[in-house]
Design a protein around this motif. Structure first.
Motif, mmCIF file in Angstrom:
data_model
loop_
_atom_site.group_PDB
_atom_site.id
_atom_site.type_symbol
_atom_site.label_atom_id
_atom_site.label_comp_id
_atom_site.label_asym_id
_atom_site.label_seq_id
_atom_site.Cartn_x
_atom_site.Cartn_y
_atom_site.Cartn_z
ATOM 1 N N GLY A 77 0.844 -1.186 0.000
ATOM 2 C CA GLY A 77 0.000 0.000 0.000
ATOM 3 C C GLY A 77 0.878 1.234 0.000
ATOM 4 N N VAL A 78 0.409 2.294 -0.650
ATOM 5 C CA VAL A 78 1.194 3.516 -0.736
ATOM 6 C C VAL A 78 0.263 4.719 -0.781
ATOM 7 N N ASP A 79 0.726 5.809 -0.220
ATOM 8 C CA ASP A 79 0.038 7.090 -0.340
ATOM 9 C C ASP A 79 0.419 7.661 -1.697
ATOM 10 N N ALA A 80 -0.517 7.676 -2.627
ATOM 11 C CA ALA A 80 -0.223 8.125 -3.993
ATOM 12 C C ALA A 80 0.167 9.599 -4.043
ATOM 13 N N HIS A 96 2.113 -2.205 -10.575
ATOM 14 C CA HIS A 96 1.053 -1.369 -11.123
ATOM 15 C C HIS A 96 -0.052 -1.198 -10.085
ATOM 16 N N VAL A 97 -0.871 -0.187 -10.291
ATOM 17 C CA VAL A 97 -1.977 0.089 -9.380
ATOM 18 C C VAL A 97 -3.048 -0.980 -9.571
ATOM 19 N N GLU A 98 -3.442 -1.579 -8.471
ATOM 20 C CA GLU A 98 -4.504 -2.582 -8.505
ATOM 21 C C GLU A 98 -5.811 -2.000 -7.975
ATOM 22 N N ARG A 99 -5.716 -1.212 -6.925
ATOM 23 C CA ARG A 99 -6.890 -0.585 -6.303
ATOM 24 C C ARG A 99 -6.525 0.826 -5.873
ATOM 25 N N GLN A 100 -7.520 1.670 -5.832
ATOM 26 C CA GLN A 100 -7.317 3.020 -5.304
ATOM 27 C C GLN A 100 -8.433 3.314 -4.312
ATOM 28 N N PHE A 101 -8.071 4.041 -3.275
ATOM 29 C CA PHE A 101 -9.033 4.431 -2.264
ATOM 30 C C PHE A 101 -8.966 5.945 -2.100
ATOM 31 N N GLY A 102 -10.108 6.551 -1.918
ATOM 32 C CA GLY A 102 -10.146 7.976 -1.633
ATOM 33 C C GLY A 102 -10.526 8.181 -0.171
#
Length: 113
Positions: A77-80, A96-102
């Motif tokens: 996990g990373v803070d984009a 690569h990005v698999e999921r994104q959370f806002g």
């Protein structure tokens, strides 16, 4: 960590320069959502050693350790929005990005009566 039955000290890595710690990485070969994947819990490099390949070397070391344990995918996990350029590092390593959370935030103040 001592009480975590899944903690494996052989999955903790330290990059040193002389007698100073330059960076660390900690990974776990168990990721409950995907049995073929391992999880990289943390990857950090101290400021004086950034942009010198230390993070990429630690990341590659984690990949090898996970692969040696039968894992064919590595996740983290990373803070984009991180100012350290972590996202670029992971993409450079082939991730690569698999999921994104806002995440949303609102400051709550006392009501006016």
């Amino acid at each position: 960590m001592d009480t975590d039955p899944n903690f494996d000290p052989s999955m903790a890595f330290v990059a040193v320069d002389g007698d100073e710690i330059a960076g660390t990485a900690l990974c776990n070969p168990i990721w409950v959502e995907d049995p073929d994947a391992g999880w990289i819990h943390s990857l950090g490099v101290r400021r004086p050693w950034r942009r010198r390949g230390v993070a990429l070397a630690l990341l590659h070391r984690c990949f090898v350790a996970l692969y040696d344990r039968g894992k064919r995918r590595a996740k983290l996990g990373v803070d984009a929005q991180s100012l350290t350029g972590a996202t670029r590092l992971y993409e450079k390593a082939g991730m690569h990005v698999e999921r994104q959370f806002g995440f949303y935030e609102k400051e709550l103040r006392p009501a006016r009566i």
